[in-house]
Design a protein around this motif. Sequence first.
Motif, PDB file in Angstrom:
ATOM      1  N   ASP A   1      61.182 111.645  -6.554  1.00  0.00           N
ATOM      2  CA  ASP A   1      60.494 111.784  -7.835  1.00  0.00           C
ATOM      3  C   ASP A   1      60.182 110.434  -8.474  1.00  0.00           C
ATOM      4  O   ASP A   1      59.094 110.226  -8.995  1.00  0.00           O
ATOM      5  N   PHE A   2      61.139 109.506  -8.458  1.00  0.00           N
ATOM      6  CA  PHE A   2      60.908 108.205  -9.081  1.00  0.00           C
ATOM      7  C   PHE A   2      59.806 107.431  -8.354  1.00  0.00           C
ATOM      8  O   PHE A   2      59.117 106.611  -8.953  1.00  0.00           O
ATOM      9  N   GLU A   3      59.617 107.706  -7.059  1.00  0.00           N
ATOM     10  CA  GLU A   3      58.557 107.033  -6.299  1.00  0.00           C
ATOM     11  C   GLU A   3      57.180 107.616  -6.629  1.00  0.00           C
ATOM     12  O   GLU A   3      56.167 106.947  -6.462  1.00  0.00           O
ATOM     13  N   LYS A   4      57.178 108.842  -7.083  1.00  0.00           N
ATOM     14  CA  LYS A   4      55.908 109.500  -7.399  1.00  0.00           C
ATOM     15  C   LYS A   4      55.397 109.116  -8.787  1.00  0.00           C
ATOM     16  O   LYS A   4      54.252 109.378  -9.118  1.00  0.00           O
ATOM     17  N   ARG A   5      56.241 108.482  -9.573  1.00  0.00           N
ATOM     18  CA  ARG A   5      55.861 108.114 -10.934  1.00  0.00           C
ATOM     19  C   ARG A   5      55.333 106.687 -11.056  1.00  0.00           C
ATOM     20  O   ARG A   5      54.761 106.339 -12.085  1.00  0.00           O
ATOM     21  N   ALA A   6      55.541 105.873 -10.048  1.00  0.00           N
ATOM     22  CA  ALA A   6      55.119 104.473 -10.151  1.00  0.00           C
ATOM     23  C   ALA A   6      54.701 103.936  -8.786  1.00  0.00           C
ATOM     24  O   ALA A   6      55.136 104.437  -7.745  1.00  0.00           O
ATOM     25  N   GLU A   7      53.869 102.931  -8.818  1.00  0.00           N
ATOM     26  CA  GLU A   7      53.460 102.285  -7.577  1.00  0.00           C
ATOM     27  C   GLU A   7      54.603 101.437  -7.029  1.00  0.00           C
ATOM     28  O   GLU A   7      55.470 100.990  -7.774  1.00  0.00           O
ATOM     29  N   GLN A   8      54.581 101.247  -5.722  1.00  0.00           N
ATOM     30  CA  GLN A   8      55.544 100.384  -5.050  1.00  0.00           C
ATOM     31  C   GLN A   8      54.793  99.290  -4.300  1.00  0.00           C
ATOM     32  O   GLN A   8      53.673  99.499  -3.832  1.00  0.00           O
ATOM     33  N   ARG A   9      55.473  98.185  -4.154  1.00  0.00           N
ATOM     34  CA  ARG A   9      54.915  97.080  -3.377  1.00  0.00           C
ATOM     35  C   ARG A   9      55.123  97.385  -1.898  1.00  0.00           C
ATOM     36  O   ARG A   9      56.219  97.722  -1.465  1.00  0.00           O
TER      37      ARG A   9
END
Length: 133
Positions: free
Chosen positions: A31-39
């Motif tokens: 869920d936390f990965e779906k809320r923000a972009e990652q490098r």
Amino acid sequence: MFSALSHPALRACRRLFLQNYEVNINIGVHDFEKRAEQRVLINVDLFVPLAMSTPQQDKLDEVVDYDFMRSVIAERIARGHIHLQETLCDDVARIMLEHPRVKAVRVSTEKPDVYPDCQSVGVEVFHVKDLQP
């Protein structure tokens, strides 16, 4: 570790590469990965037969343009959230292998910010066109 450069089908090929192309994308299953972009760092090796990539007139249309690699990645990322690095690697590799001059491709992705105790976690895929079903 397998070295793509040692594959017998690539003996008469030129290797084009894109190293550590850094993008910020929506990727991940949590869920936390779906809320923000990652490098994510993306590496690509394209293998093109010398007969199809040795310019005779020093013209760009005689070779595979580096912009091709970046545009394929950008187009795939633009399609929206990706759950798995495997999916990203597979999609990018498949599209790049469709280029008529590309004989083989290696694509890797790395997430450098996932764990504090390692440099990165990632995935790599290698395909040779002649070996594809």
